[in-house]
Every structure is written in C-alpha cells, then in structure tokens.
Design an enzyme around this catalytic site. Sequence first.
Site, PDB file in Angstrom:
ATOM      1  CG  HIS A  79      61.924  58.805  96.297  1.00  0.00           C
ATOM      2  ND1 HIS A  79      62.881  58.876  95.851  1.00  0.00           N
ATOM      3  CD2 HIS A  79      61.133  58.399  95.401  1.00  0.00           C
ATOM      4  CE1 HIS A  79      63.082  57.864  94.513  1.00  0.00           C
ATOM      5  NE2 HIS A  79      61.654  57.845  94.437  1.00  0.00           N
ATOM      6  NE  ARG A  80      60.576  53.180  94.921  1.00  0.00           N
ATOM      7  CZ  ARG A  80      60.661  54.425  94.080  1.00  0.00           C
ATOM      8  NH1 ARG A  80      62.477  54.211  93.818  1.00  0.00           N
ATOM      9  NH2 ARG A  80      60.299  54.900  93.600  1.00  0.00           N
ATOM     10  CG  HIS A 108      53.077  44.694  87.450  1.00  0.00           C
ATOM     11  ND1 HIS A 108      51.918  44.978  88.345  1.00  0.00           N
ATOM     12  CD2 HIS A 108      53.058  43.323  86.814  1.00  0.00           C
ATOM     13  CE1 HIS A 108      51.652  43.662  88.253  1.00  0.00           C
ATOM     14  NE2 HIS A 108      52.144  43.224  87.605  1.00  0.00           N
ATOM     15  CG  PHE A 110      63.808  53.294  87.569  1.00  0.00           C
ATOM     16  CD1 PHE A 110      64.118  53.543  89.166  1.00  0.00           C
ATOM     17  CD2 PHE A 110      61.589  53.991  88.163  1.00  0.00           C
ATOM     18  CE1 PHE A 110      63.438  53.937  90.259  1.00  0.00           C
ATOM     19  CE2 PHE A 110      61.096  54.306  88.852  1.00  0.00           C
ATOM     20  CZ  PHE A 110      61.881  53.836  90.291  1.00  0.00           C
ATOM     21  CG  ASP A 120      51.123  55.943  93.690  1.00  0.00           C
ATOM     22  OD1 ASP A 120      51.673  55.617  92.727  1.00  0.00           O
ATOM     23  OD2 ASP A 120      50.380  56.836  94.342  1.00  0.00           O
ATOM     24  CB  SER A 121      57.396  56.208  93.950  1.00  0.00           C
ATOM     25  OG  SER A 121      57.392  55.987  93.460  1.00  0.00           O
ATOM     26  N   GLY A 155      63.028  49.202  87.919  1.00  0.00           N
ATOM     27  CA  GLY A 155      63.792  49.490  88.443  1.00  0.00           C
ATOM     28  C   GLY A 155      63.053  49.858  89.886  1.00  0.00           C
ATOM     29  CE  LYS A 156      57.382  52.225  91.878  1.00  0.00           C
ATOM     30  NZ  LYS A 156      55.631  53.050  92.172  1.00  0.00           N
ATOM     31  CG  ASP A 176      66.391  58.093  88.735  1.00  0.00           C
ATOM     32  OD1 ASP A 176      66.253  58.139  89.675  1.00  0.00           O
ATOM     33  OD2 ASP A 176      66.828  56.351  89.218  1.00  0.00           O
TER      34      ASP A 176
HETATM   35  P1  ITT Z   1      53.236  50.089  89.943  1.00  0.00           P
HETATM   36  O1  ITT Z   1      52.306  51.355  90.567  1.00  0.00           O
HETATM   37  O2  ITT Z   1      53.639  48.604  89.666  1.00  0.00           O
HETATM   38  O3  ITT Z   1      54.646  50.404  91.833  1.00  0.00           O
HETATM   39  P2  ITT Z   1      54.683  52.375  88.352  1.00  0.00           P
HETATM   40  O4  ITT Z   1      55.656  52.664  87.568  1.00  0.00           O
HETATM   41  O5  ITT Z   1      53.595  52.679  87.544  1.00  0.00           O
HETATM   42  O6  ITT Z   1      54.894  50.790  89.185  1.00  0.00           O
HETATM   43  P3  ITT Z   1      53.415  54.418  89.745  1.00  0.00           P
HETATM   44  O7  ITT Z   1      52.246  54.649  89.771  1.00  0.00           O
HETATM   45  O8  ITT Z   1      54.201  54.389  91.791  1.00  0.00           O
HETATM   46  O9  ITT Z   1      54.567  53.320  89.890  1.00  0.00           O
HETATM   47  O10 ITT Z   1      54.389  55.645  89.445  1.00  0.00           O
HETATM   48  C1  ITT Z   1      56.036  56.187  89.641  1.00  0.00           C
HETATM   49  C2  ITT Z   1      56.769  56.877  88.595  1.00  0.00           C
HETATM   50  O11 ITT Z   1      57.175  57.775  89.252  1.00  0.00           O
HETATM   51  C3  ITT Z   1      57.642  56.394  87.772  1.00  0.00           C
HETATM   52  O12 ITT Z   1      57.292  55.489  87.132  1.00  0.00           O
HETATM   53  C4  ITT Z   1      58.872  56.831  87.331  1.00  0.00           C
HETATM   54  O13 ITT Z   1      58.089  58.362  86.178  1.00  0.00           O
HETATM   55  C5  ITT Z   1      58.678  58.160  87.859  1.00  0.00           C
HETATM   56  N1  ITT Z   1      59.170  57.599  89.767  1.00  0.00           N
HETATM   57  C6  ITT Z   1      59.442  57.602  91.173  1.00  0.00           C
HETATM   58  N2  ITT Z   1      60.175  56.746  91.917  1.00  0.00           N
HETATM   59  C7  ITT Z   1      61.548  56.935  90.622  1.00  0.00           C
HETATM   60  C8  ITT Z   1      62.681  57.313  91.320  1.00  0.00           C
HETATM   61  O14 ITT Z   1      63.353  56.882  92.107  1.00  0.00           O
HETATM   62  N3  ITT Z   1      63.206  57.187  89.870  1.00  0.00           N
HETATM   63  C9  ITT Z   1      62.781  58.007  88.844  1.00  0.00           C
HETATM   64  N4  ITT Z   1      61.472  57.799  88.943  1.00  0.00           N
HETATM   65  C10 ITT Z   1      60.860  57.750  89.199  1.00  0.00           C
END
Ligand code: ITT
Length: 195
Positions: free
Chosen positions: A182-183, A15, A154, A75-76, A18-19, A157
């Site tokens: 990382h992604r 959801h 997002f 999950d990140s 950015g991802k 970043d």
């Molecule tokens: P979904 O679970 O729906 O995919 P989410 O945003 O809740 O969305 P996560 O639980 O994996 O996803 O949380 C990841 C968070 O980590 C994300 O909301 C950012 O705050 C941070 N994050 C992860 N990857 C990032 C990136 O490439 N750049 C900046 N912040 C990042």
Amino acid sequence: MSRKLKEDRLVLMTHNLGKLKEFSALLLPYKKEIISSKDLDIEDPEETGKTFEENAKLKALFAAKVSGLPSLADDSGLEVSALDGAPGIYSSRFADGDYQGAMKRINDLLADKEDRRANFTCVLSIAWPDGYSETFTGRVFGNLCWPPMGNNGFGYDPFFVPEGYKESFGILDTKIKERISHRSRAFSEFVKHCL
Ligand code: ITT
C-alpha cells in the site's frame, strides 16, 4: 496539475521506525536529503481526522509549518472486511504497542467467520510550508493468517498474506513488500505527480 518537489531536502513526518525505513528505501533513487521528524524533535500532532486523508494531511502540514520544509507523512492501517473496515484509521491506537495482542483480538473476532479478507491502505500526503498539500492513496489486498508468521516489517505484517502469495509480509522478503505494498503504491503515485 500537481506541484513538483523541487527542493533538495524534505522532512519525513513519522515516529514509526518501520515507516521511516520503508520511505527511506523508496526515496533512495531520488537523491533527496531526508530529515526525520524525530531528528527535528517535531512532536506527533493529535490525529483528530475521521479519515486517512484528513490525518495524513494534518501530519504533513504540521511538519511543513514547523520545519519550513516540504514534508511527507502517511496515515495508514489495516482494514478487515468482516469487521466493516476496522481497525482502519485506529490500527495503531487499537494495538497500543502490543501487536501480538491486537492480532489475537482481531483473530478472535473472526472466529465464527469464513471471510478473512483484509487490506492495508496508505494515504500519503506531501505538504509545503505555504499550506499547499496533495494526497495519494495505495492499497494492497490479501487475507489474514493464523498464527502470525515471521518478524519482517512492522505492525500487522506477520498477520497479512498479500494476494498471490502464500506467506505473510512478516516472512516475505522486504523487497517484495517494497514492490507491492500500500505504501509503495501510494509512493508511486506521488512520484508520478510530484517528482
Ligand atoms: P506516525 O503517525 O508517527 O506516522 P503511526 O504508527 O501512529 O506513526 P498511523 O497513525 O498511520 O501511524 O498508524 C498506522 C498503523 O497501521 C501502524 O502503526 C500499523 O499498526 C498499521 N500499519 C500501517 N502500515 C503498515 C504496514 O506496512 N505493515 C504493518 N502494519 C501497518
């Protein structure tokens, strides 16, 4: 031996816009039809896992079961060395939609510390409707800057300067993030094994 993704369509379970953008760009060369979980009205399952792996798997399996299609989820999060890896899996919940505030709170916690090292971690999970899944991990290391720089990308970043660069992911061209993040590193592993 990994399972190959033979299907032409897959669900991107996220959801986070950015991802979604980043995965869509990464998947472009592979000519798969991508359906976002938003389009299918799939709810975000509760992230009850204690690790990136558990949460990535939980999201991908949930989407695969509901949609009947192979599904990709990540999950990140941001792991700050001087804070023992926090906020980590709680990165999104820590910000609760307010990234300016979250970056400031982290920066305040680092006020008396010299160590500003951090990394982003991404665990990518691909799951099929029969319950089979695999996970792949990617990391990018760097340092936290202050004040945050730029508006690209997002989340955190603008706060993160990858090793070897002088500017944050908020300033760097999105093509650079697409190459070293990382992604994208987790995605490369997925490509190597499953595509
Ligand atoms: P979904 O679970 O729906 O995919 P989410 O945003 O809740 O969305 P996560 O639980 O994996 O996803 O949380 C990841 C968070 O980590 C994300 O909301 C950012 O705050 C941070 N994050 C992860 N990857 C990032 C990136 O490439 N750049 C900046 N912040 C990042």
